[in-house]
Design a protein around this motif. Structure first.
Motif, PDB file in Angstrom:
ATOM      1  N   LEU A   5       0.811  -1.214   0.000  1.00 43.96           N
ATOM      2  CA  LEU A   5       0.000   0.000   0.000  1.00 43.96           C
ATOM      3  C   LEU A   5       0.846   1.266   0.000  1.00 43.96           C
ATOM      4  O   LEU A   5       0.702   2.125  -0.878  1.00 43.96           O
ATOM      5  N   GLY A   6       1.727   1.415   0.987  1.00 44.42           N
ATOM      6  CA  GLY A   6       2.516   2.637   1.105  1.00 44.42           C
ATOM      7  C   GLY A   6       3.372   2.889  -0.113  1.00 44.42           C
ATOM      8  O   GLY A   6       3.451   4.025  -0.627  1.00 44.42           O
ATOM      9  N   GLN A   7       4.010   1.851  -0.610  1.00 42.52           N
ATOM     10  CA  GLN A   7       4.888   1.979  -1.778  1.00 42.52           C
ATOM     11  C   GLN A   7       4.097   2.376  -3.028  1.00 42.52           C
ATOM     12  O   GLN A   7       4.533   3.219  -3.818  1.00 42.52           O
ATOM     13  N   ALA A   8       2.920   1.767  -3.205  1.00 42.99           N
ATOM     14  CA  ALA A   8       2.099   2.063  -4.377  1.00 42.99           C
ATOM     15  C   ALA A   8       1.591   3.500  -4.348  1.00 42.99           C
ATOM     16  O   ALA A   8       1.617   4.205  -5.373  1.00 42.99           O
ATOM     17  N   ILE A   9       1.136   3.949  -3.184  1.00 41.38           N
ATOM     18  CA  ILE A   9       0.639   5.326  -3.070  1.00 41.38           C
ATOM     19  C   ILE A   9       1.756   6.324  -3.374  1.00 41.38           C
ATOM     20  O   ILE A   9       1.552   7.312  -4.093  1.00 41.38           O
ATOM     21  N   GLN A  10       2.930   6.077  -2.835  1.00 38.40           N
ATOM     22  CA  GLN A  10       4.061   6.989  -3.054  1.00 38.40           C
ATOM     23  C   GLN A  10       4.457   7.031  -4.522  1.00 38.40           C
ATOM     24  O   GLN A  10       4.706   8.096  -5.086  1.00 38.40           O
ATOM     25  N   LEU A  47      -8.858   4.501  12.229  1.00 37.08           N
ATOM     26  CA  LEU A  47      -8.962   5.237  10.967  1.00 37.08           C
ATOM     27  C   LEU A  47      -8.115   6.516  10.999  1.00 37.08           C
ATOM     28  O   LEU A  47      -7.507   6.893   9.992  1.00 37.08           O
ATOM     29  N   GLU A  48      -8.082   7.159  12.129  1.00 37.65           N
ATOM     30  CA  GLU A  48      -7.243   8.359  12.251  1.00 37.65           C
ATOM     31  C   GLU A  48      -5.769   8.006  12.084  1.00 37.65           C
ATOM     32  O   GLU A  48      -5.009   8.767  11.458  1.00 37.65           O
ATOM     33  N   ASN A  49      -5.367   6.840  12.594  1.00 42.89           N
ATOM     34  CA  ASN A  49      -3.985   6.391  12.413  1.00 42.89           C
ATOM     35  C   ASN A  49      -3.676   6.108  10.942  1.00 42.89           C
ATOM     36  O   ASN A  49      -2.607   6.473  10.435  1.00 42.89           O
ATOM     37  N   LEU A  50      -4.616   5.453  10.239  1.00 45.45           N
ATOM     38  CA  LEU A  50      -4.424   5.192   8.811  1.00 45.45           C
ATOM     39  C   LEU A  50      -4.322   6.491   8.026  1.00 45.45           C
ATOM     40  O   LEU A  50      -3.491   6.633   7.123  1.00 45.45           O
ATOM     41  N   LEU A  51      -5.164   7.443   8.388  1.00 49.24           N
ATOM     42  CA  LEU A  51      -5.166   8.734   7.696  1.00 49.24           C
ATOM     43  C   LEU A  51      -3.858   9.484   7.937  1.00 49.24           C
ATOM     44  O   LEU A  51      -3.292  10.084   7.008  1.00 49.24           O
ATOM     45  N   TYR A 101      -1.141   7.500   5.769  1.00 48.47           N
ATOM     46  CA  TYR A 101      -1.239   7.417   4.309  1.00 48.47           C
ATOM     47  C   TYR A 101      -1.864   8.646   3.650  1.00 48.47           C
ATOM     48  O   TYR A 101      -1.761   8.806   2.436  1.00 48.47           O
ATOM     49  N   ASP A 102      -2.549   9.497   4.419  1.00 47.12           N
ATOM     50  CA  ASP A 102      -3.130  10.738   3.907  1.00 47.12           C
ATOM     51  C   ASP A 102      -3.965  10.522   2.646  1.00 47.12           C
ATOM     52  O   ASP A 102      -3.832  11.243   1.657  1.00 47.12           O
ATOM     53  N   VAL A 103      -4.821   9.492   2.662  1.00 49.96           N
ATOM     54  CA  VAL A 103      -5.624   9.190   1.482  1.00 49.96           C
ATOM     55  C   VAL A 103      -6.803  10.158   1.374  1.00 49.96           C
ATOM     56  O   VAL A 103      -7.198  10.800   2.350  1.00 49.96           O
ATOM     57  N   ASP A 104      -7.364  10.236   0.186  1.00 55.12           N
ATOM     58  CA  ASP A 104      -8.529  11.090  -0.049  1.00 55.12           C
ATOM     59  C   ASP A 104      -9.820  10.390   0.343  1.00 55.12           C
ATOM     60  O   ASP A 104     -10.822  11.049   0.624  1.00 55.12           O
ATOM     61  N   GLU A 105      -9.777   9.053   0.346  1.00 54.77           N
ATOM     62  CA  GLU A 105     -11.026   8.306   0.520  1.00 54.77           C
ATOM     63  C   GLU A 105     -10.754   6.930   1.121  1.00 54.77           C
ATOM     64  O   GLU A 105      -9.768   6.266   0.780  1.00 54.77           O
TER      65      GLU A 105
END
Length: 334
Positions: A199-204, A296-300, A303-307
């Motif tokens: 996940l982290g690698q793909a988002i970056q 969810l706050e930890n995930l946000l 990863y700072d996702v939009d959705e």
């Protein structure tokens, strides 16, 4: 930092089949969930294409979307996703173009690169077509072309489809689709609800390589999150055993039908199987409202996702609907 209130909440529905109910029950429940999501204010609900899986009833994705669209009013509905190697791009464009023509500004097309099934079923679906995952970028471009306004002398026109400008997303559980989504300037949804490892690698990778396009001027990321939210942590952990049994069935090549929750998984799985299930649900948020809110706050923060796009495999349909109630309460700070 983005807050939960500023983050879009969506639902990924696989129309799970219970071990004591019919497929028809599951399809009717999918509509019940869509109507519930619309009332609660969710941004979108997507259906996932899978085949030859007795516990998933959303195989004819475009057909089921038509049923949901006809019986809701404004909720955005789409695919999460259509497994493109199984289909000719023109057929996909015509199907979703038809839905977009009947229900303007409500349909979305998420595209996946995997077949969403086993090798034997894949051959049955393709009927001799020599399609491979390597063809995916060209097929995506073809679909995008069919949704644009027709060009002079265009030889193949998707009717309906041409000029509908259906929003297209790319889905993935690896780096390939992240890179392609960045190159094409499309929104990207990572399948962390079952494959969280990259996940982290793909988002970056997606954000670093994003090229603004006619579709998006900045990167847009959605991530899948399995959820079981209940009135207490203990109840949520109990309800989650249905999810664990389902994934255990997947690992063992057994039935994927939803089973009733049980008091303990001890003795049902081996240590290795437990590790596999834990890995599958690495991003899962299971617990009370307070527990899931913190998660969810930890995930946000990470990863700072939009959705967030949520899945849920609770056995009891009313408790399943309540799961999405409680998630929206978390978003709204109630």
């Amino acid at each position: 930092m983005r807050s939960l209130q500023d983050t879009k909440f969506a639902i990924l529905e696989l129309a799970p089949v219970r071990d004591d109910q019919s497929v028809q029950f599951s399809l009717h429940h999918a509509l019940e969930l869509a109507q519930h999501a619309e009332q609660l204010g969710y941004d979108r609900l997507w259906l996932a294409e899978h085949h030859n899986m007795d516990g998933i009833a959303s195989s004819a994705t475009a057909v089921l979307l038509g049923y949901l669209l006809a019986n809701t009013r404004h909720l955005k509905l789409g695919s999460g996703g259509i497994m493109l190697p199984n289909h000719a791009p023109l057929v996909v464009a015509e199907q979703f173009g038809t839905l977009a023509t009947l229900y303007p500004n409500r349909i979305e097309l998420g595209l996946g690169r995997a077949p969403g099934t086993d090798q034997v079923t894949m051959r049955a679906l393709r009927r001799g077509r020599q399609e491979t995952e390597d063809q995916f970028p060209q097929d995506v471009l073809e679909i995008l072309h069919y949704f644009k306004d027709a060009e002079p002398q265009q030889r193949i026109v998707a009717t309906p489809g041409q000029g509908t400008h259906v929003p297209v997303w790319l889905l993935g559980s690896s780096l390939f689709s992240a890179q392609l989504a960045a190159k094409l300037g499309l929104p990207y949804s990572f399948a962390s609800h079952f494959a969280p490892r990259m996940l982290g690698q793909a988002i970056q990778l997606y954000r670093d390589n994003f090229e603004p396009s006619e579709y998006l001027d900045r990167p847009y990321v959605s991530m899948g999150v399995p959820t079981v939210v209940a009135d207490s942590d203990a109840e949520a952990q109990y309800l989650a055993t249905s999810s664990y049994q389902r994934v255990l069935g997947l690992i063992r090549g057994q039935s994927l039908k939803l089973k009733a929750p049980i008091n303990s998984m001890d003795g049902l799985w081996s240590p290795a199987e437990k590790m596999s299930v834990d890995s599958f649900y690495g991003m899962a948020q299971i617990g009370s409202v307070a527990t899931v809110k913190a998660g969810l706050e930890n995930l946000l923060a990470k990863y700072d996702v939009d959705e967030f796009i949520f899945t849920c495999d609770i056995y009891d349909t009313q408790k399943r609907l309540r799961n999405f109630d409680l998630l929206m309460q978390i978003k709204n700070g109630i």
